[in-house]
Design a protein around this motif. Structure first.
Motif, PDB file in Angstrom:
ATOM      1  N   MET A 159      -9.176  -0.646  -6.004  1.00 19.11           N
ATOM      2  CA  MET A 159      -8.394  -0.045  -4.908  1.00 19.11           C
ATOM      3  C   MET A 159      -8.041   1.415  -5.180  1.00 19.11           C
ATOM      4  O   MET A 159      -7.735   2.161  -4.255  1.00 19.11           O
ATOM      5  CB  MET A 159      -7.121  -0.860  -4.630  1.00 19.11           C
ATOM      6  CG  MET A 159      -7.376  -2.243  -4.064  1.00 19.11           C
ATOM      7  SD  MET A 159      -8.491  -2.267  -2.652  1.00 19.11           S
ATOM      8  CE  MET A 159      -7.518  -1.436  -1.411  1.00 19.11           C
TER       9      MET A 159
ATOM     10  N   HIS B  64     -10.734   3.419  -3.380  1.00 19.23           N
ATOM     11  CA  HIS B  64     -10.955   3.181  -1.943  1.00 19.23           C
ATOM     12  C   HIS B  64     -10.689   4.477  -1.176  1.00 19.23           C
ATOM     13  O   HIS B  64      -9.644   5.112  -1.390  1.00 19.23           O
ATOM     14  CB  HIS B  64      -9.998   2.078  -1.475  1.00 19.23           C
ATOM     15  CG  HIS B  64     -10.382   1.455  -0.172  1.00 19.23           C
ATOM     16  ND1 HIS B  64     -10.580   2.192   0.967  1.00 19.23           N
ATOM     17  CD2 HIS B  64     -10.611   0.162   0.166  1.00 19.23           C
ATOM     18  CE1 HIS B  64     -10.912   1.385   1.959  1.00 19.23           C
ATOM     19  NE2 HIS B  64     -10.956   0.148   1.485  1.00 19.23           N
TER      20      HIS B  64
ATOM     21  N   THR C 267      -7.249   4.615   0.240  1.00 14.17           N
ATOM     22  CA  THR C 267      -6.196   4.865  -0.762  1.00 14.17           C
ATOM     23  C   THR C 267      -6.140   6.364  -1.063  1.00 14.17           C
ATOM     24  O   THR C 267      -5.061   6.949  -1.158  1.00 14.17           O
ATOM     25  CB  THR C 267      -6.472   4.086  -2.071  1.00 14.17           C
ATOM     26  OG1 THR C 267      -6.769   2.732  -1.753  1.00 14.17           O
ATOM     27  CG2 THR C 267      -5.290   4.132  -3.010  1.00 14.17           C
TER      28      THR C 267
ATOM     29  N   SER D 197       2.775  -5.226   0.539  1.00 10.90           N
ATOM     30  CA  SER D 197       1.369  -5.553   0.813  1.00 10.90           C
ATOM     31  C   SER D 197       1.165  -7.059   0.841  1.00 10.90           C
ATOM     32  O   SER D 197       1.948  -7.820   0.265  1.00 10.90           O
ATOM     33  CB  SER D 197       0.472  -4.946  -0.274  1.00 10.90           C
ATOM     34  OG  SER D 197       0.664  -5.634  -1.483  1.00 10.90           O
TER      35      SER D 197
ATOM     36  N   ARG E 281      -2.149  -9.809   0.273  1.00 17.91           N
ATOM     37  CA  ARG E 281      -3.551 -10.033  -0.100  1.00 17.91           C
ATOM     38  C   ARG E 281      -3.724 -11.546  -0.127  1.00 17.91           C
ATOM     39  O   ARG E 281      -3.526 -12.207  -1.152  1.00 17.91           O
ATOM     40  CB  ARG E 281      -3.809  -9.394  -1.472  1.00 17.91           C
ATOM     41  CG  ARG E 281      -5.262  -9.415  -1.933  1.00 17.91           C
ATOM     42  CD  ARG E 281      -5.438  -8.563  -3.183  1.00 17.91           C
ATOM     43  NE  ARG E 281      -5.088  -7.187  -2.913  1.00 17.91           N
ATOM     44  CZ  ARG E 281      -5.887  -6.284  -2.342  1.00 17.91           C
ATOM     45  NH1 ARG E 281      -7.129  -6.619  -2.054  1.00 17.91           N
ATOM     46  NH2 ARG E 281      -5.463  -5.065  -2.099  1.00 17.91           N
TER      47      ARG E 281
ATOM     48  N   HIS F  63      -4.931  -5.661  -7.991  1.00 17.51           N
ATOM     49  CA  HIS F  63      -5.352  -4.712  -6.954  1.00 17.51           C
ATOM     50  C   HIS F  63      -4.144  -3.966  -6.373  1.00 17.51           C
ATOM     51  O   HIS F  63      -4.164  -2.748  -6.229  1.00 17.51           O
ATOM     52  CB  HIS F  63      -6.048  -5.454  -5.804  1.00 17.51           C
ATOM     53  CG  HIS F  63      -7.378  -6.023  -6.187  1.00 17.51           C
ATOM     54  ND1 HIS F  63      -8.377  -5.275  -6.739  1.00 17.51           N
ATOM     55  CD2 HIS F  63      -7.890  -7.286  -6.089  1.00 17.51           C
ATOM     56  CE1 HIS F  63      -9.437  -6.025  -6.970  1.00 17.51           C
ATOM     57  NE2 HIS F  63      -9.161  -7.257  -6.583  1.00 17.51           N
ATOM     58  N   ASP F  64      -3.116  -4.722  -6.008  1.00 14.80           N
ATOM     59  CA  ASP F  64      -1.955  -4.116  -5.330  1.00 14.80           C
ATOM     60  C   ASP F  64      -1.113  -3.296  -6.297  1.00 14.80           C
ATOM     61  O   ASP F  64      -0.659  -2.211  -5.968  1.00 14.80           O
ATOM     62  CB  ASP F  64      -1.117  -5.227  -4.675  1.00 14.80           C
ATOM     63  CG  ASP F  64      -1.965  -6.013  -3.713  1.00 14.80           C
ATOM     64  OD1 ASP F  64      -2.137  -5.579  -2.578  1.00 14.80           O
ATOM     65  OD2 ASP F  64      -2.519  -7.055  -4.126  1.00 14.80           O
TER      66      ASP F  64
ATOM     67  N   MET G  81      -2.932  -0.093  -7.102  1.00 17.65           N
ATOM     68  CA  MET G  81      -2.926   0.805  -5.928  1.00 17.65           C
ATOM     69  C   MET G  81      -1.542   1.414  -5.730  1.00 17.65           C
ATOM     70  O   MET G  81      -1.415   2.625  -5.488  1.00 17.65           O
ATOM     71  CB  MET G  81      -3.344   0.004  -4.685  1.00 17.65           C
ATOM     72  CG  MET G  81      -3.269   0.785  -3.391  1.00 17.65           C
ATOM     73  SD  MET G  81      -4.045  -0.087  -2.011  1.00 17.65           S
ATOM     74  CE  MET G  81      -3.140  -1.614  -1.937  1.00 17.65           C
TER      75      MET G  81
ATOM     76  N   ARG H 256      -5.367  -8.178   4.219  1.00 13.31           N
ATOM     77  CA  ARG H 256      -5.382  -7.175   3.144  1.00 13.31           C
ATOM     78  C   ARG H 256      -4.663  -5.968   3.711  1.00 13.31           C
ATOM     79  O   ARG H 256      -5.304  -5.067   4.249  1.00 13.31           O
ATOM     80  CB  ARG H 256      -6.812  -6.744   2.802  1.00 13.31           C
ATOM     81  CG  ARG H 256      -7.756  -7.835   2.404  1.00 13.31           C
ATOM     82  CD  ARG H 256      -7.783  -7.967   0.889  1.00 13.31           C
ATOM     83  NE  ARG H 256      -8.707  -8.984   0.441  1.00 13.31           N
ATOM     84  CZ  ARG H 256      -8.452 -10.283   0.453  1.00 13.31           C
ATOM     85  NH1 ARG H 256      -7.319 -10.737   0.940  1.00 13.31           N
ATOM     86  NH2 ARG H 256      -9.330 -11.149  -0.018  1.00 13.31           N
TER      87      ARG H 256
ATOM     88  N   ASP I  21      -7.090  -3.247   5.481  1.00 18.47           N
ATOM     89  CA  ASP I  21      -8.443  -3.216   4.923  1.00 18.47           C
ATOM     90  C   ASP I  21      -9.365  -4.256   5.550  1.00 18.47           C
ATOM     91  O   ASP I  21     -10.556  -4.287   5.244  1.00 18.47           O
ATOM     92  CB  ASP I  21      -8.367  -3.412   3.402  1.00 18.47           C
ATOM     93  CG  ASP I  21      -9.566  -2.816   2.690  1.00 18.47           C
ATOM     94  OD1 ASP I  21     -10.353  -2.098   3.336  1.00 18.47           O
ATOM     95  OD2 ASP I  21      -9.730  -3.079   1.484  1.00 18.47           O
TER      96      ASP I  21
END
Ligand SMILES: NC(=O)c1ccc[n+]([C@@H]2O[C@H](COP(=O)([O-])OP(=O)(O)OC[C@H]3O[C@@H](n4cnc5c(N)ncnc54)[C@H](O)[C@@H]3O)[C@@H](O)[C@H]2O)c1
Length: 335
Positions: free
Chosen positions: A123, A126, A129, A149, A151, A170-171, A174, A227, A242
């Motif tokens: 991420m 991305h 991002t 967030s 997911r 991931h979160d 990010m 997401r 996403d």
């Protein structure tokens, strides 16, 4: 030309294999997975690549300069350590490892040997991002108040690491990247329904400096595929969805302004609802950008954005969240 080897050719490893096979500036030399059926099935698509079930044969400095590790997290440490000790640069999938002392050992080893150590915090690569990072740093959203967030989806159910360790890297990575900060306090709650002791769902709350708060909902037991990240700032608010094929970001010119000059309570707080803008975010496959970043790091010898230290700080947050979860949501300080 960077010579690449890969270990782990499962669901995600196949995507990495495809990317490194077609990537400029590198040559995929060999790849291994103990699952013979999987190796045989992949072989026709990769002429010129030595595909094998002999995992140890890949960690060979005379054959490769850099290695991609896409195996179950419990195996990351031993494979990454062996590669670094052999003088091979490492890209290891998230979570870097499952234990802080192992993470510290990898970071130290990479530093001592001058090797590149990159964690697959996709991420951070991305384009959406990147766009958000630019507008946050440029002040368009104002001071960041809080962000949250989700997911979630149905499957893939893991049998060793829980949803927190599987999805939250991931979160967390990010959010840390976007805020340019690390949380100081973390709490988490979660529950296992399908398998004893492996939480299918987790809710994580993180407190960053300056009263910035973040919340993450992860689950593989949910009717939606979601997401989504929402960022609430003092000037504007942004939503990054996403699952949208395009139009991934919406910026809301919404907020509540505090007036210094007022007669009534109604005048003290005034609601602002302006335009909703869908910015043109550059397209690009995050995985491809991430793989290119690794090759550039190997060639330039400059540590990647998601380097070992970044992996370690995410690991410390996941570890604290796990401890909190086991203690019924008790907040944990991050050292
Ligand atoms: N960046 C992302 O978006 C993303 C997405 C999914 C998974 N992942 C990560 O990628 C890694 C692999 O996940 P996956 O979904 O491909 O899992 P998977 O279970 O589908 O595949 C893992 C593969 O590793 C092989 N393997 C198992 N033990 C091994 C060992 N000791 N040595 C070598 N190979 C071994 C298995 O045979 C299997 O083919 C995990 O760390 C996961 O968290 C990242």
């Amino acid at each position: 030309m960077v010579r690449i080897g890969q270990i782990g050719l499962g669901a995600w490893g196949k995507n990495l294999l495809r990317n490194f096979y077609t990537q400029n500036g590198c040559r995929l030399v060999c790849a291994a997975d103990p699952d013979e059926k999987g190796v045989v099935k992949l072989s026709p698509g990769y002429p010129g690549v030595e595909l094998t079930t002999d995992v140890q044969s890949v960690i060979d400095k005379s054959k490769i300069d850099a290695i991609i590790i896409a195996t179950p997290p419990a195996t990351h440490f031993q494979l990454a350590q062996a590669a670094l000790e052999a003088g091979i640069d490492v890209f290891v999938e998230k979570p870097m490892v499952l234990d802080i002392s192992q993470g510290e050992r990898l970071v130290k080893l990479a530093r001592e040997k001058g090797m590149i150590l990159m964690v697959g915090h996709i991420m951070e690569y991305h384009p959406a991002t990147e766009f958000l990072k630019r507008i946050i740093d440029g002040g368009e959203l104002g001071n960041i108040y809080y962000l949250y967030s989700s997911r979630v989806n149905l499957g893939k159910v893991r049998d060793i690491e829980n949803s927190l360790w599987s999805f939250a890297p991931h979160d967390v990575s990010m959010m840390n990247y976007l805020l340019g900060a690390r949380p100081i306090r973390v709490s988490a709650d979660g529950q296992s329904y399908l398998q004893n002791g492996i939480e299918d769902v987790a809710f994580i709350t993180m407190h960053y400096p300056n009263k910035v708060m973040a919340h993450i909902h992860v689950s593989w037991l949910d009717p939606h595929k979601d997401r989504k990240l929402t960022i609430v700032g003092s000037k504007k608010m942004a939503v990054f969805n996403d699952t949208e094929p395009s139009e991934k970001i919406r910026i809301f010119d919404k907020g509540i302004d505090i007036s210094q000059d007022y007669n009534t309570y109604g005048e003290y707080l005034s609601l602002r609802t302006g335009d909703i803008v869908i910015p043109n975010v550059p397209s690009g496959e995050p995985l491809k950008i991430e793989c290119e970043h690794f090759i550039k790091s190997v060639v330039s010898r400059i540590q990647p954005r998601s380097n070992g230290e970044d992996g370690l700080s995410v690991l410390k947050i996941l570890d604290a969240a796990q401890k909190s979860l086991e203690q019924g949501g008790q907040p944990q300080l991050i050292q």
